[in-house]
Structures are given as C-alpha cells and as structure tokens.
Design an enzyme around this catalytic site. Structure first.
Site, PDB file in Angstrom:
ATOM      1  N   CYS A 109     -24.181  40.923  25.300  1.00 31.02           N
ATOM      2  CA  CYS A 109     -25.258  40.276  26.043  1.00 31.02           C
ATOM      3  C   CYS A 109     -24.609  39.449  27.153  1.00 31.02           C
ATOM      4  CB  CYS A 109     -26.070  39.407  25.082  1.00 31.02           C
ATOM      5  SG  CYS A 109     -27.437  38.571  25.857  1.00 31.02           S
ATOM      6  N   CYS A 120     -39.258  29.475  32.793  1.00 36.70           N
ATOM      7  CA  CYS A 120     -40.081  29.969  31.693  1.00 36.70           C
ATOM      8  C   CYS A 120     -40.119  28.896  30.606  1.00 36.70           C
ATOM      9  CB  CYS A 120     -39.526  31.278  31.151  1.00 36.70           C
ATOM     10  SG  CYS A 120     -39.451  32.562  32.410  1.00 36.70           S
ATOM     11  N   CYS A 123     -37.890  29.106  27.199  1.00 33.76           N
ATOM     12  CA  CYS A 123     -36.492  29.534  27.277  1.00 33.76           C
ATOM     13  C   CYS A 123     -35.571  28.337  27.478  1.00 33.76           C
ATOM     14  CB  CYS A 123     -36.319  30.512  28.439  1.00 33.76           C
ATOM     15  SG  CYS A 123     -34.628  31.102  28.593  1.00 33.76           S
ATOM     16  N   CYS A 344     -31.806  35.231  21.321  1.00 35.09           N
ATOM     17  CA  CYS A 344     -32.490  35.289  22.612  1.00 35.09           C
ATOM     18  C   CYS A 344     -33.030  33.923  23.000  1.00 35.09           C
ATOM     19  CB  CYS A 344     -33.685  36.222  22.543  1.00 35.09           C
ATOM     20  SG  CYS A 344     -33.263  37.875  22.089  1.00 35.09           S
TER      21      CYS A 344
END
Ligand code: SAH
Length: 373
Positions: A109, A120, A123, A344
C-alpha cells in the site's frame, strides 16, 4: 527545499528518461536497462556493486547521480503479518507504507502525497494537512524499499511485492504526472514487472484526471464512493461538491468501456448509523446499475480525532446481502494490521503541514473545550 546534493535521483526516471540520461553522458543507451535491473530486480542501490558497469562509469555515476531511498524510522510488524513502515525523506517529512502478505502474493500500500489536500471526514490522513506531492522517486522508492527489506527477511528468490495499491496517504490523481511515471516503472518488465491488473489506483473521484489516466496508464481503478447520494457524499467526501456522483459514475463507465471483463472497484466504508442502512444499500444498488462494478465494503477504522464508529457485523452482513441479491460481487475487506494502525484510513506520517489544518483543528478543540466549561 534545495539540498546540498544536486545529483539526479535515478528513481525519478523511467526507462526512456534513463536512456536519455546515459546518452547525454556519452554512454550507450543499454546502460539504462542494466541499471534498472540492478535496482528493481536485484535491489542493489550502491553503484560500486553494479559489476557489469565499468569502474570509470561507476565513479562518474557517484558524482552526478544517486539512488535515493527513504530512511526507515520505525518498523511495526502486526500479529497478522502486515508490516507498517514509517519512512523519512530527505526533507524530514515522513510517510507510511504498508506491506500485506497473503497466500501467493504480497500487496504494498503506497503513499502518493505527504498528507492530503482533500478533507474527507472519516480519514485520519486528512487531519494531518498537506506538505507536498511525492516525487516519482519517492513513490517508486517505497516499492524498492519493501522488496529489499522483506526480501532479506524472507530470503525469497522472487520479488515479495507482487501487487501495488495506491491507497496510502494522499490522493494519487492530485499528483498525476509523478504517480503515472511511478506506475509505469512498476509495470515495466525491466522495472518491477507488475502487471497492470495488479496495480490499483484508488481515487476519491478526481474526474478530469480519471479521464486522462485512461489515455496514458491502464491500471485497475478503485473509487472511494462511501455514499449512495450526493447529499451524504458531499459531507463525507467533499470533492463530491465539485464532481457529483452522476459525473463520477459516467467517468467510471468510460474508464472500462471497450474492455471486456474489466470492472471498477467501489470502496464503501461502513460507518455506524451514517451510511450503512438497508435503504443506503438499495440506493447503492440502484445507482450502480449499468456500471461494471465490484464492491468492497470496508469496516470503518477508528482513529483518535474521529467521532464515527464502525458498523455492527449484522449491519454489514445485511448490507452485503442486499448488494449480492442485486447481482453485485461484494466482499467485506478484511481489516489487516489494525493493531498497528496500518488499516485503511489510519495512515499518518509526519507532515510538515503547510495548510495549517492541524493548527486549525487544535484551535477548534480548544474553542469547543472552552464552550463546555
Ligand atoms: N485518496 C485516495 C487514496 C486513499 S485510499 C482515495 O480516497 O481513494 C484509502 C482508502 O481507505 C480509501 O478508500 C479511503 O476512503 C479509505 N479510508 C479512509 N479512512 C478510512 C477509515 N477511517 N476506515 C476505513 N477506511 C478508510
């Protein structure tokens, strides 16, 4: 920032760029492929170890060029085998890169920016503000670094990184040229040799750049959708105000047009009580009609500055069932590395924030605290 070294970082150059570089030096063009094989196949970054180059050339390279790898500040192995590295670049900024081993493959990643300019709300990279775009060299160096580091640990003959997801810190399409060049090197047989299908670029939906990408680099596309209507998506993914869902989905259709069996992956974070009801699932199934789509449901990963919570397993299951019944391939992404905050949306490097967003957030907290007293 201009540093003492004015040397060319060879990781910034694709095969054509390297060929031009050597020709300008008065060398044969095939030096480009020789040096790429050393770097990307063998993981060698010391010119003196490149034994098929003449001693004179090695000496010359020492003075005009470098192969600049980041310095690893911390290495955090997770119980599930996921590995997160905090990597420091020459200017002191730090980014995170995550390696996820699975049976028969290793996914890296990769970060594309120091921080992110988008905001966002779910996040954690967003809370860090933004410093700069990563150079092509900074991006491809993450792959070279991972291959060298894991390769040593695992003593493996083949390269450990078989797949790349541009899902680390940053919005890759806001750093278009550098990301495209880095993906070209990843894909090049003389480079990392990773097929286009195994390279995935994830975007929050920068529509004009999605259209441009189709013309220059045909990798797999993932889109961070997260909401089935504009009202909600405007809140969660603010770039939606500029490129609303209909425009975004048209661009997605266009991306895979004329490519049989290709699908766009839609990422959808499951946030408790926000976007995870049956009504949302049905709406999602409806808006994706006619788009060649796969859906990845991502259980929300919490981080300290966020008020959101992860959906319940029951809500996620019900959501998935509705999408599957509507005919969509839908998987729930396994949360990997969450014990080390490598999952994530949990990636935070150390951003020398130019946007003052970190400061503003702290200020907001102080103000809110003041009101509560
Ligand atoms: N900017 C690009 C690349 C980052 S990808 C993009 O938005 O697609 C990172 C993925 O993790 C995206 O799908 C992002 O929406 C998702 N993500 C961000 N924060 C998250 C969180 N807290 N929990 C779970 N997924 C998150």
């Amino acid at each position: 920032m201009q540093t003492a070294t004015e040397k060319v970082n060879l990781l910034d150059l694709n095969q054509q760029g390297l060929t031009d570089f050597f020709v300008q030096m008065g060398e044969k063009p095939f030096r480009a492929t020789q040096i790429m094989k050393w770097i990307y196949h063998e993981g060698v970054v010391d010119f003196q170890e490149m034994t098929n180059l003449s001693k004179a050339l090695r000496q010359k390279l020492e003075t005009v060029a470098e192969i600049r790898l980041p310095v690893c500040v911390t290495e955090q192995p997770s119980a599930d085998g996921t590995q997160k590295w905090l990597l420091e670049m020459e200017d002191g900024n730090r980014i995170e890169t995550v390696f996820i081993p699975e049976k028969g493959r290793g996914t890296l990643c990769v970060s594309s920016q120091v921080g992110c300019t988008l905001n966002c709300t779910f996040c954690s990279t967003a809370t860090q503000g933004f410093n700069r775009n990563l150079s092509t060299g900074d991006i491809i160096a993450q792959v070279v670094f991972a291959n060298r580091t894991i390769g040593k640990q695992g003593n493996r003959a083949e390269l450990p990184v078989t797949n790349v997801v541009m899902m680390g810190m940053g919005e890759p399409l806001m750093n278009f040229d550098n990301v495209m060049r880095a993906m070209e090197i990843m894909n090049d047989d003389i480079g990392c040799g990773i097929s286009r299908r195994r390279i995935t670029l994830s975007t929050s939906g920068v529509v004009p750049m999605m259209l441009r990408m189709r013309e220059v680099c045909d990798v797999s596309l993932a889109v961070s959708l997260h909401a089935p209507n504009d009202e909600l998506r405007d809140e969660l993914v603010p770039i939606n105000r500029k490129y609303p869902i209909k425009t975004l989905l048209d661009a997605c259709k266009h991306y895979v047009e004329g490519k049989p069996r290709r699908k766009v992956t839609f990422e959808y974070i499951m946030i408790d009580g926000v976007n995870d009801t049956r009504k949302h699932a049905k709406q999602l199934a409806r808006i994706l009609e006619g788009v060649p789509a796969k859906i990845n449901l991502i259980p929300f990963n919490p981080f300290p500055q966020s008020d959101f919570c992860r959906s319940t397993p029951q809500a996620i299951q019900a959501f998935q069932d509705i999408l599957v019944a509507a005919g969509y391939t839908t998987i729930v992404r396994k949360t990997r590395g969450d014990d080390i905050d490598a999952a994530c949306g949990q990636l935070v490097g150390k951003v020398h924030d130019r946007t003052r967003r970190q400061l503003k957030m702290q200020q907001q907290k102080v103000d809110a605290g003041g009101l509560l007293q």
